[in-house]
Design a protein around this motif. Structure first.
Motif, PDB file in Angstrom:
ATOM      1  N   ARG A 102       6.634   0.834  -7.570  1.00 14.44           N
ATOM      2  CA  ARG A 102       5.358   1.632  -7.050  1.00 14.44           C
ATOM      3  C   ARG A 102       4.166   1.675  -7.626  1.00 14.44           C
ATOM      4  O   ARG A 102       2.890   1.159  -6.832  1.00 14.44           O
ATOM      5  N   ASP A 103       4.071   1.446  -8.717  1.00 13.02           N
ATOM      6  CA  ASP A 103       3.088   1.136  -9.576  1.00 13.02           C
ATOM      7  C   ASP A 103       2.319  -0.125  -9.191  1.00 13.02           C
ATOM      8  O   ASP A 103       0.958  -0.264  -8.890  1.00 13.02           O
TER       9      ASP A 103
ATOM     10  N   ARG B  56       2.853  -1.873  -6.466  1.00 15.78           N
ATOM     11  CA  ARG B  56       2.137  -1.525  -4.940  1.00 15.78           C
ATOM     12  C   ARG B  56       0.914  -0.889  -5.016  1.00 15.78           C
ATOM     13  O   ARG B  56       0.153  -1.413  -4.129  1.00 15.78           O
ATOM     14  N   ASP B  57       0.834   0.066  -5.716  1.00  9.85           N
ATOM     15  CA  ASP B  57      -0.404   0.743  -5.848  1.00  9.85           C
ATOM     16  C   ASP B  57      -1.666  -0.106  -6.370  1.00  9.85           C
ATOM     17  O   ASP B  57      -2.775  -0.083  -5.710  1.00  9.85           O
ATOM     18  N   ARG B  58      -1.251  -0.794  -7.235  1.00 13.90           N
ATOM     19  CA  ARG B  58      -2.262  -1.863  -7.943  1.00 13.90           C
ATOM     20  C   ARG B  58      -2.627  -2.796  -6.700  1.00 13.90           C
ATOM     21  O   ARG B  58      -3.717  -3.156  -6.457  1.00 13.90           O
TER      22      ARG B  58
ATOM     23  N   ALA C   1      -2.469  -2.407  -3.565  1.00  8.74           N
ATOM     24  CA  ALA C   1      -3.264  -1.678  -2.439  1.00  8.74           C
ATOM     25  C   ALA C   1      -4.767  -1.547  -2.943  1.00  8.74           C
ATOM     26  O   ALA C   1      -5.705  -1.487  -2.116  1.00  8.74           O
TER      27      ALA C   1
END
Length: 121
Positions: A89-90, A92-94, A96
């Motif tokens: 998730r981290d 993916r967030d980076r 994004a």
């Protein structure tokens, strides 16, 4: 099958196959002469690795989750520890955030090009 055929069948270069082995992602068998011997299950594993790499996951994370995805004992995220999911998730967030920054840069370039066309006689 030898590395050349494994490369052809999987669509992954021989160099990448050797790299996956060096990283501990695959363990091909060996012929008596020391040449690598790739079975179908190793090719299937290579295809999973390739897919995960193409999605942008780093080798370190792939190495962590790969056994549960390819050994047939668990499907998908059921066998994945919460820490791994948090890291994904981290990541993916980076990703994004990088996409948003690139989109802003593209928009600025589009604006520049529109204005330059107007100024061009």
């Amino acid at each position: 099958m030898k590395i050349g055929e494994a490369s052809r069948v999987s669509g992954v270069s021989a160099r990448s196959l050797r790299h996956y082995e060096d990283e501990g992602l695959i363990v091909p068998g060996r012929f008596g002469n020391g040449f690598r011997d790739y079975c179908q299950s190793t090719i299937d594993r290579v295809l999973v690795i390739r897919s995960l790499l193409e999605s942008g996951l780093p080798v370190r994370l792939i190495r962590e989750v790969l056994p549960g995805l390819t050994d047939g004992t668990a499907a998908g995220t059921e066998a994945v520890c919460p820490e791994f999911l948090h890291e994904v998730r981290d990541y993916r967030d980076r990703l994004a955030a990088r996409i948003a920054a690139l989109s802003d840069q593209r928009a600025a370039l589009d604006t520049y090009l529109r204005e330059a066309r107007r100024a061009d006689p």
